[in-house]
Structures are given as C-alpha cells and as structure tokens.
Design a protein around this motif. Structure first.
Motif, PDB file in Angstrom:
ATOM      1  N   ALA A 152       0.871  -1.175   0.000  1.00  0.00           N
ATOM      2  CA  ALA A 152       0.000   0.000   0.000  1.00  0.00           C
ATOM      3  C   ALA A 152       0.905   1.222   0.000  1.00  0.00           C
ATOM      4  O   ALA A 152       1.898   1.256   0.730  1.00  0.00           O
ATOM      5  CB  ALA A 152      -0.898   0.020   1.233  1.00  0.00           C
ATOM      6  N   SER A 153       0.597   2.187  -0.847  1.00  0.00           N
ATOM      7  CA  SER A 153       1.448   3.365  -0.880  1.00  0.00           C
ATOM      8  C   SER A 153       0.629   4.632  -0.973  1.00  0.00           C
ATOM      9  O   SER A 153      -0.555   4.619  -1.308  1.00  0.00           O
ATOM     10  CB  SER A 153       2.456   3.271  -2.036  1.00  0.00           C
ATOM     11  OG  SER A 153       1.793   3.122  -3.259  1.00  0.00           O
ATOM     12  N   PHE A 154       1.286   5.727  -0.646  1.00  0.00           N
ATOM     13  CA  PHE A 154       0.616   7.009  -0.632  1.00  0.00           C
ATOM     14  C   PHE A 154       1.584   8.074  -1.116  1.00  0.00           C
ATOM     15  O   PHE A 154       2.753   8.065  -0.740  1.00  0.00           O
ATOM     16  CB  PHE A 154       0.155   7.362   0.788  1.00  0.00           C
ATOM     17  CG  PHE A 154      -0.525   8.699   0.852  1.00  0.00           C
ATOM     18  CD1 PHE A 154      -1.866   8.820   0.542  1.00  0.00           C
ATOM     19  CD2 PHE A 154       0.193   9.845   1.179  1.00  0.00           C
ATOM     20  CE1 PHE A 154      -2.497  10.058   0.556  1.00  0.00           C
ATOM     21  CE2 PHE A 154      -0.428  11.089   1.192  1.00  0.00           C
ATOM     22  CZ  PHE A 154      -1.769  11.185   0.883  1.00  0.00           C
ATOM     23  N   PHE A 183      -2.529  -1.506   4.240  1.00  0.00           N
ATOM     24  CA  PHE A 183      -3.358  -0.297   4.187  1.00  0.00           C
ATOM     25  C   PHE A 183      -3.375   0.431   5.534  1.00  0.00           C
ATOM     26  O   PHE A 183      -3.192   1.643   5.606  1.00  0.00           O
ATOM     27  CB  PHE A 183      -4.804  -0.645   3.814  1.00  0.00           C
ATOM     28  CG  PHE A 183      -5.085  -0.664   2.335  1.00  0.00           C
ATOM     29  CD1 PHE A 183      -4.954   0.486   1.573  1.00  0.00           C
ATOM     30  CD2 PHE A 183      -5.509  -1.821   1.699  1.00  0.00           C
ATOM     31  CE1 PHE A 183      -5.223   0.475   0.204  1.00  0.00           C
ATOM     32  CE2 PHE A 183      -5.783  -1.845   0.342  1.00  0.00           C
ATOM     33  CZ  PHE A 183      -5.643  -0.694  -0.410  1.00  0.00           C
ATOM     34  N   CYS A 223       0.002   2.065   6.402  1.00  0.00           N
ATOM     35  CA  CYS A 223       0.304   3.195   5.516  1.00  0.00           C
ATOM     36  C   CYS A 223      -0.502   4.425   5.943  1.00  0.00           C
ATOM     37  O   CYS A 223       0.029   5.532   6.056  1.00  0.00           O
ATOM     38  CB  CYS A 223      -0.020   2.801   4.068  1.00  0.00           C
ATOM     39  SG  CYS A 223       0.513   4.018   2.845  1.00  0.00           S
ATOM     40  N   GLU A 224      -1.790   4.227   6.216  1.00  0.00           N
ATOM     41  CA  GLU A 224      -2.632   5.355   6.613  1.00  0.00           C
ATOM     42  C   GLU A 224      -2.248   5.864   8.004  1.00  0.00           C
ATOM     43  O   GLU A 224      -2.228   7.077   8.251  1.00  0.00           O
ATOM     44  CB  GLU A 224      -4.117   4.949   6.568  1.00  0.00           C
ATOM     45  CG  GLU A 224      -5.028   6.144   6.702  1.00  0.00           C
ATOM     46  CD  GLU A 224      -6.474   5.858   6.319  1.00  0.00           C
ATOM     47  OE1 GLU A 224      -6.829   4.672   6.143  1.00  0.00           O
ATOM     48  OE2 GLU A 224      -7.234   6.836   6.194  1.00  0.00           O
ATOM     49  N   MET A 276       0.878   8.047   7.696  1.00  0.00           N
ATOM     50  CA  MET A 276       0.548   9.378   7.163  1.00  0.00           C
ATOM     51  C   MET A 276      -0.150  10.237   8.214  1.00  0.00           C
ATOM     52  O   MET A 276       0.172  11.412   8.391  1.00  0.00           O
ATOM     53  CB  MET A 276      -0.343   9.252   5.921  1.00  0.00           C
ATOM     54  CG  MET A 276       0.404   9.169   4.617  1.00  0.00           C
ATOM     55  SD  MET A 276       1.633  10.498   4.387  1.00  0.00           S
ATOM     56  CE  MET A 276       0.608  11.966   4.544  1.00  0.00           C
ATOM     57  N   ASP A 277      -1.135   9.652   8.895  1.00  0.00           N
ATOM     58  CA  ASP A 277      -1.878  10.423   9.904  1.00  0.00           C
ATOM     59  C   ASP A 277      -0.959  10.865  11.043  1.00  0.00           C
ATOM     60  O   ASP A 277      -1.034  12.008  11.519  1.00  0.00           O
ATOM     61  CB  ASP A 277      -3.037   9.583  10.468  1.00  0.00           C
ATOM     62  CG  ASP A 277      -4.207   9.478   9.494  1.00  0.00           C
ATOM     63  OD1 ASP A 277      -4.217  10.215   8.485  1.00  0.00           O
ATOM     64  OD2 ASP A 277      -5.110   8.667   9.740  1.00  0.00           O
TER      65      ASP A 277
END
Lengths: 83, 152, 152, 83
Positions: free
Chosen positions: B30-32, B106, B109-110, B113-114
C-alpha cells in the motif's frame, strides 16, 4: 542552567532568531517559556497562554512541566503541518 | 526500512519496485503520495516552502515507523519526505508499506501518514497572490490521528 | 478513470504519474499493488494462473469504481488487473485513487480492493509441489468487504 | 427457453465444458441448476445444495430465484478469488 534554544517556522520568523543560548533561572519548560515571555513584544504575544506552540527537548515533544537539564537542546515551534 | 528527508523529487515506481525486488513473500504494497495543491483554505497557492527540524525529523519518522511495526506485521516500509520549495503538482511525501496481507499494509500506511501530519516537525509556508502565509495545523489532522488511539 | 484487464505487467510509477501529470488539484494518491506470493495456506506456490470472465469482469470493475465515486469525492481512479500465468513476486493488481484529501483516497482505494476480491470474476489456480489447486474464497475477504456496508 | 450457459474455473474443469447451449424446461436460475444437477455425476455433486457456487445472468450475479429469459447468457462459477 544553560540551554541551546531553537525556533522554527513562524516563530523563527517572528522572533527573528533561529537559535540562541539561554541562561535559565528555573528548571522546567514552563519556566523557560515564562522567561522568554518576559522579554515582551512578540515574545509575550506568541508564547501567551492559549497560543498554540510546542516544546521539544532533545528532539522529542515534551509537556510544559518537563524538567530541563544543563546544555539541553530545547526547541519551540508551531504545531506541525507536514505531509 | 528506508526513511529519508530530501529536497529532490522521488520516484514512486522505483521505490516500490525496490521493496519487492527479489522477494516472493510480499502479498501487498500500500502506498501514498501527497502532492502540493494549487488551492488551500479557499485561496490560490503559487508555491510552498517546507521547513523542518533536522535531527528531530528523522527521529520522529523512525519512531512512527517503529510504532507501525509493533502494531502490524510488516515486511518493509519506505518513507520519503521532501523539504524546500515546491510548486503545485509536485510530490511532497511518499509512504509505502509492504506486508503479506493487504489489510495490514493499508492500515499501517494510513497510520504513518496520519501520525506524520501531527508528530513530525515539518512546516509549510505558502506563497499566494496576497503574500506568504504559514499553514495552520488542521483540526482534521488531529481527528485523523486520534482514530488510531482506539486500536488495541 | 482507467480500468484494464491485461496479461502484461503494469508500471505503478507510470500509472500514478499519468494521473497527476499536468494537474495541480490532486492532493493525495493512495495506491495498492497486490503481488503473487510463494506461500498460501501453508504450502509453497510455484506459479499461478488467473482466469476471468471476459465481459463480466470489466462490467464488475466499472461498477466497483462507480460505487467508490458515489461514496467519496475522487479525482481519478486507475484499476489494472492481470490475468494469465504469474510467478511468485509478480504484481497481480493495481488500484490507484486520486483525491484532494488523503482520507478519501485511502478509503476508496481499500474499498475497491476489498470489493474486487468478492465481486469481480477472477479465479486463481496455484501450482504447488503436490499439483494444481484452485484457490478457495476466503472468509476474511467476505469480512473485509462487509465492513463497507456499515458506512452511510 | 434456450440459454447460453458458461462455466468457469474449477467448475469448467470438473464439468469438462466451458460453454454450452441448454434448453431449459423451467424459468428460474434454480430450475436451471436443478436440471443440470439431474445429469448426475459431477453435476449432481458440484451443484448440490450447500455447495458454494455463483450464478450470473447477463454478466451480473443473481440469486437463485432470478427469472431467466430466452437467449440469456447464464454463467455458473465458484466464489471469486481475484486480486
């Protein structure tokens, strides 16, 4: 005690200084904030109670009651906005 | 694990390929990518400058990734954050998480970021037609990171 | 919106760059790559073959993406699923979702993957040392997709 | 009515047929399943009540009480496992 104090982002710009050496009379982060506030002007304004700023000691966020030590690196900066 | 703060642009494809290259145990990546937008808070942004706290930044990012590693079973994490002056459309941050299973990739990854948005010492200054302005922290970022507190 | 079923390998970097190229309104691109693993259900996988139902597959994928578009405010979606024979380490599926904000990009990307796992007509056959076997549907995939029912 | 019936994956292999034309006496997907089951052998086994299979009409999953129509494309396959 003697502290190395860093400022970042908006606070760095408003204070007009990125880094300075501060001789602290007290012992906590709150004491340092009070001493800086006593300079008046932008210092008094930006570090007033209720203003959003963060304090880090040795590169980790600390609460205002954190006890500082001689030669610690302390940073004061606005809430972060990266990403 | 790869954690970098840099001024140069990054290459999502190359980073993700590097994670999976030669491995056959990764089932999910999963990437962002976060990009600089031309609008924020209702006014036009011509450019932005990202400032950070060298030293603390790297420490904070390592701590976030290590926390993610304790919460989920991860196989690799890459986190790249740019600093310096950026134009609208430019990529700012990349997070890529490899795991055996997609749910963990997922979530981690989230989470990274958060958490990064509220815990890593980066600050954005925007250039608009009305002049420069420092971006204020968002309440929505506090809300986003607070969600993760509830996870056991 | 780009939805493709193909035998060829895809290029995550190129797909994500194509989404953001020339645009300055995208703030977030969440993406996912699913890869073939060398282990499944405890035994070694030497290769796998993905079969699908041509015609229905494309319809089902378009419906998933359209559902994501009604649930979240998205700027672009790319979905590529490979079919045919794949080796461990090979990428199988790519989902990339662009939005103004990261929360929507992450949610839509994960929703599309979860929904795809239970609603798109793809079937995996694995080659192991003991011979070939069709992969059974996972209860965990039903659980994963059921989470999205609760969202208003 | 006459139906075009497709089989996929494990069912295609077990039945040994990918596509066939079926003359259906009844009117629903359940009638079709019952008629195929009546062939005995692997048909009876794979389409028995409680076995996991899906039915699609015109490329959309339908329930067993779905009413079919002349010349419809009907597909029977195992639960999907893509991604």
């Amino acid at each position: 005690m003697k502290l190395r104090v860093l400022y970042f982002a908006r606070l760095r710009e408003r204070f007009g200084v990125a880094e300075e050496s501060v001789e602290l009379a007290g012992s906590t982060a709150a004491d340092l904030i009070a001493q800086l506030q006593a300079r008046g002007g932008v210092w008094e304004e930006e570090l007033a109670p209720g203003r959003a700023f963060r304090v880090a000691m040795d590169q980790e966020i600390v609460a205002l009651d954190a006890v500082l030590y001689d030669n610690a690196e302390v940073a004061i900066f606005p809430p972060v906005t990266g990403g | 694990m790869k954690i970098v703060v840099q001024t140069e642009v990054f290459d999502l494809g190359a980073e993700v390929n590097a994670m999976s290259h030669g491995r056959t145990d990764i089932g999910a990546i999963a990437s962002f990518v976060g990009l600089a937008r031309d609008m924020n808070e209702g006014s036009g942004v011509q450019a932005m400058t990202l400032e950070h706290y060298p030293g603390m930044t790297e420490k904070a990012l390592v701590m976030l990734v290590e926390e993610a590693n304790t919460r989920w079973t991860l196989l690799d994490v890459t986190l790249i954050h740019r600093v310096g002056r950026l134009q609208p459309g430019d990529p700012i941050v990349l997070v890529a998480v490899a795991s055996s299973h997609r749910g963990e990739a997922f979530a981690a990854c989230e989470f990274i970021m958060d958490a990064l948005k509220t815990r890593a010492p980066f600050w954005k200054k925007e250039e608009t037609a009305e002049g420069e302005r420092w971006v204020d922290a968002r309440v929505s970022d506090d809300t986003a990171v607070a969600r993760w507190e509830k996870i056991p």
